[in-house]
Design a protein around this motif. Structure first.
Motif, PDB file in Angstrom:
ATOM      1  N   ARG A  32      32.470  33.135  20.307  1.00  0.00           N
ATOM      2  CA  ARG A  32      33.169  31.888  20.637  1.00  0.00           C
ATOM      3  C   ARG A  32      33.022  30.830  19.553  1.00  0.00           C
ATOM      4  NH1 ARG A  32      31.461  30.644  26.800  1.00  0.00           N
ATOM      5  NH2 ARG A  32      29.447  31.517  26.179  1.00  0.00           N
ATOM      6  N   ASP A  33      32.274  31.154  18.514  1.00  0.00           N
ATOM      7  CA  ASP A  33      32.063  30.256  17.376  1.00  0.00           C
ATOM      8  C   ASP A  33      31.624  28.868  17.829  1.00  0.00           C
ATOM      9  OD1 ASP A  33      31.922  29.291  14.789  1.00  0.00           O
ATOM     10  OD2 ASP A  33      34.063  28.804  14.674  1.00  0.00           O
ATOM     11  N   ARG A  34      30.515  28.848  18.574  1.00  0.00           N
ATOM     12  CA  ARG A  34      29.991  27.546  18.971  1.00  0.00           C
ATOM     13  C   ARG A  34      28.497  27.621  19.271  1.00  0.00           C
ATOM     14  NH1 ARG A  34      29.550  26.368  24.565  1.00  0.00           N
ATOM     15  NH2 ARG A  34      30.411  27.942  25.978  1.00  0.00           N
ATOM     16  N   LEU A  75      28.858  26.650   8.866  1.00  0.00           N
ATOM     17  CA  LEU A  75      28.037  26.084   9.933  1.00  0.00           C
ATOM     18  C   LEU A  75      28.106  24.568   9.818  1.00  0.00           C
ATOM     19  CD1 LEU A  75      24.968  28.511   9.676  1.00  0.00           C
ATOM     20  CD2 LEU A  75      27.153  28.823  10.877  1.00  0.00           C
ATOM     21  N   THR A  76      28.948  23.966  10.617  1.00  0.00           N
ATOM     22  CA  THR A  76      29.238  22.539  10.512  1.00  0.00           C
ATOM     23  C   THR A  76      29.218  21.889  11.893  1.00  0.00           C
ATOM     24  OG1 THR A  76      31.639  22.758  10.820  1.00  0.00           O
ATOM     25  CG2 THR A  76      30.790  23.099   8.584  1.00  0.00           C
ATOM     26  N   THR A  77      29.445  20.586  11.915  1.00  0.00           N
ATOM     27  CA  THR A  77      29.511  19.874  13.188  1.00  0.00           C
ATOM     28  C   THR A  77      30.671  20.373  14.053  1.00  0.00           C
ATOM     29  OG1 THR A  77      30.812  18.136  12.114  1.00  0.00           O
ATOM     30  CG2 THR A  77      28.437  17.785  12.284  1.00  0.00           C
ATOM     31  N   ALA A  78      31.680  20.953  13.415  1.00  0.00           N
ATOM     32  CA  ALA A  78      32.846  21.428  14.165  1.00  0.00           C
ATOM     33  C   ALA A  78      32.476  22.525  15.157  1.00  0.00           C
ATOM     34  CB  ALA A  78      33.923  21.934  13.203  1.00  0.00           C
ATOM     35  N   ASN A  79      31.521  23.379  14.812  1.00  0.00           N
ATOM     36  CA  ASN A  79      31.100  24.411  15.762  1.00  0.00           C
ATOM     37  C   ASN A  79      29.715  24.127  16.351  1.00  0.00           C
ATOM     38  OD1 ASN A  79      29.879  25.002  13.305  1.00  0.00           O
ATOM     39  ND2 ASN A  79      30.883  26.986  13.053  1.00  0.00           N
ATOM     40  N   GLY A  80      29.246  22.878  16.196  1.00  0.00           N
ATOM     41  CA  GLY A  80      28.067  22.441  16.926  1.00  0.00           C
ATOM     42  C   GLY A  80      26.769  22.358  16.152  1.00  0.00           C
ATOM     43  N   TRP A 129      28.525  33.836  18.297  1.00  0.00           N
ATOM     44  CA  TRP A 129      29.430  34.207  17.212  1.00  0.00           C
ATOM     45  C   TRP A 129      30.850  34.429  17.733  1.00  0.00           C
ATOM     46  CZ3 TRP A 129      29.931  34.741  12.016  1.00  0.00           C
ATOM     47  CH2 TRP A 129      30.902  35.613  11.527  1.00  0.00           C
ATOM     48  N   TYR A 161      23.433  30.326  18.983  1.00  0.00           N
ATOM     49  CA  TYR A 161      24.838  30.323  18.563  1.00  0.00           C
ATOM     50  C   TYR A 161      25.566  31.559  19.062  1.00  0.00           C
ATOM     51  CZ  TYR A 161      28.757  30.823  15.245  1.00  0.00           C
ATOM     52  OH  TYR A 161      29.993  31.001  14.671  1.00  0.00           O
ATOM     53  N   ARG A 216      31.562  32.333   8.466  1.00  0.00           N
ATOM     54  CA  ARG A 216      31.768  31.093   9.200  1.00  0.00           C
ATOM     55  C   ARG A 216      30.958  29.989   8.545  1.00  0.00           C
ATOM     56  NH1 ARG A 216      32.264  33.015  14.697  1.00  0.00           N
ATOM     57  NH2 ARG A 216      34.084  34.392  14.684  1.00  0.00           N
TER      58      ARG A 216
END
Length: 331
Positions: free
Chosen positions: A279-281, A232-237, A277, A275, A230
Motif C-alpha cells: 500500500r506504500d504507506r 521514502l518521503t513524507t508523501a508515504n508517511g 510495501w 511500512y 520507492r
C-alpha cells in the motif's frame, strides 16, 4: 597470545570443521517448512509441531495485525569487545531457527554470531574478505547471508556452510540500474546502502539507501535485477515531529513475515517505521524508548534490526553504545 590472535585461531578452527548454526536442527526446520509443516525450536530443542495451514491469515485478521503496536524493552546487553573487533555493530539478522543473531562491525572483516542475550559465539563467527559492511540478512533457504557494503553500494552473498563469499554485485551492475542511477552520485557521499532484508514469501531482496534521498529498492532473488524502488518521503508517511525530512535517515531493515510488512530503523529519528510495501504507506512510527531510572531515553544510532514476528520480539543494535536491545512487540 593476544586475544585477537586467539580469535583468529578459534575462527580458523571453526571454519575448518564446518561448524554453523544453520546446520542440524535449523536445516530440519527448513525441511519441515518445505514439506508443509512448521517445527518450532527454542534453544536448540524442538517444542511443538503445527500444521502450516494454521498460519493462514484471513483478510480481517490481516487488518488486525496492522493495528497499533507497542514496544517494551525487556533486555539490554553491552556487546562491545575490542579484542574481538566488535566495535561498531551495524547489520543484524536472526539465524534460520531464531535461536541466534548475526551482526557485523563495519571496521572489522568478520561476521559475528551472538546468542539472543548478546553473548558472542566464537565458534559460529567467521572472517570475510570485506570491510564497511552495513546491513545483514538471511536468505530464504537459510544457506546464505546477504550483506550490503555502503562504499560500493554492493550486495555480497556469503555461504554459511563453507564460510566463503559467493557473489558480490554492485547496484550499478544490475539490470535496470538506470531507473535509480540519479539517486547515486558518481562520488560516494556516505549516504549509500545501509540495510538489507529478504521477503520470505517470494524471496525478493530489499535494500535501503540511507538518505539524500532515502530509497527502498526491490531486487530479484539473485540480486541481478532491480525490480522497483520507492522514495521514502513524507508523501508515504516517513516523517518525524522533531527531525526535518532532509535529516531523517534510514539505517536498518527487516521483513515481517507474519504481517507481510517491512520495519525500517532510523538512526537520527531513534525510531522504527512499520511500512506496508503493497500500500506504500507507513502504518506506524515507534520510538525506541529506554527507561533508565525513571528517565526516558532513546536508542542512539540504531543501525541494525531483526524482527521475529512469530515470537513477538524485535532486536536492535546500537552503533554508538555498542549494545543489543531486545523489545517485546505488543499488538
Amino acid at each position: 597470545m593476544p586475544r585477537r590472535s586467539l580469535l583468529a585461531l578459534a575462527l580458523s578452527v571453526g571454519s575448518a570443521v564446518g561448524v554453523s548454526l544453520v546446520g542440524g536442527h535449523a536445516r530440519a526446520l527448513l525441511r519441515d517448512r518445505q514439506s508443509g509443516s512448521v517445527s518450532e525450536f527454542r534453544g536448540g530443542s524442538r517444542l511443538t509441531d503445527a500444521n502450516a495451514a494454521n498460519w493462514t491469515t484471513t483478510a480481517s485478521q490481516a487488518e488486525a495485525l496492522m493495528g497499533p503496536l507497542r514496544l517494551e524493552l525487556i533486555h539490554r546487553q553491552r556487546i562491545a569487545d575490542a579484542g574481538l573487533g566488535l566495535n561498531e555493530p551495524s547489520g543484524l539478522t536472526l539465524n534460520a531457527d531464531g535461536t541466534a543473531l548475526y551482526t557485523v562491525s563495519d571496521d572489522t572483516k568478520a561476521i559475528f554470531c551472538m546468542d539472543l542475550h548478546g553473548r558472542v559465539l566464537i565458534s559460529e563467527s567467521f572472517f570475510v574478505d570485506a570491510l564497511d559492511l552495513e546491513g545483514l540478512a538471511l536468505s530464504g533457504d537459510g544457506s546464505r547471508l546477504l550483506a550490503v557494503q555502503e562504499e560500493t553500494n554492493s550486495v555480497i552473498s556469503v555461504d554459511l556452510d563453507g564460510r566463503r563469499e559467493l557473489q558480490r554485485r554492485s547496484l550499478a551492475s544490475m539490470a535496470n540500474y538506470a531507473s535509480i542511477a540519479m539517486h547515486f552520485p558518481d562520488r560516494p557521499d556516505n549516504k549509500g546502502l545501509e540495510g538489507v532484508t529478504v521477503n520470505s514469501h517470494n524471496q525478493h531482496v530489499f535494500v535501503v539507501k540511507e538518505g539524500r534521498p532515502g530509497l527502498l529498492i526491490e531486487l530479484d532473488p539473485d540480486c541481478s535485477t532491480i525490480l522497483s524502488s520507492r522514495l521514502l518521503t513524507t508523501a508515504n508517511g516517513f516523517s518525524h515531529p522533531k527531525i526535518g525530512s532532509r535529516r531523517l535517515d534510514f539505517s536498518g531493515l527487516s521483513y515481517d513475515s507474519r504481517r507481510d510488512t517491512l520495519w525500517i530503523a532510523s538512526d537520527h529519528g531513534q525510531c522504527l517505521f512499520h511500512y506496508d510495501w503493497t500500500r506504500d504507506r507507513v502504518l506506524q512510527r515507534l520510538d525506541l524508548l529506554l527507561d533508565d531510572g525513571g528517565k526516558s531515553r532513546r536508542v542512539r544510532k540504531a543501525e541494525g534490526i531483526a524482527v521475529d514476528s512469530e515470537r513477538g520480539r524485535v532486536y536492535v543494535v546500537s552503533d554508538r553504545d555498542v549494545e543489543l536491545y531486545v523489545f517485546k512487540l505488543h499488538g
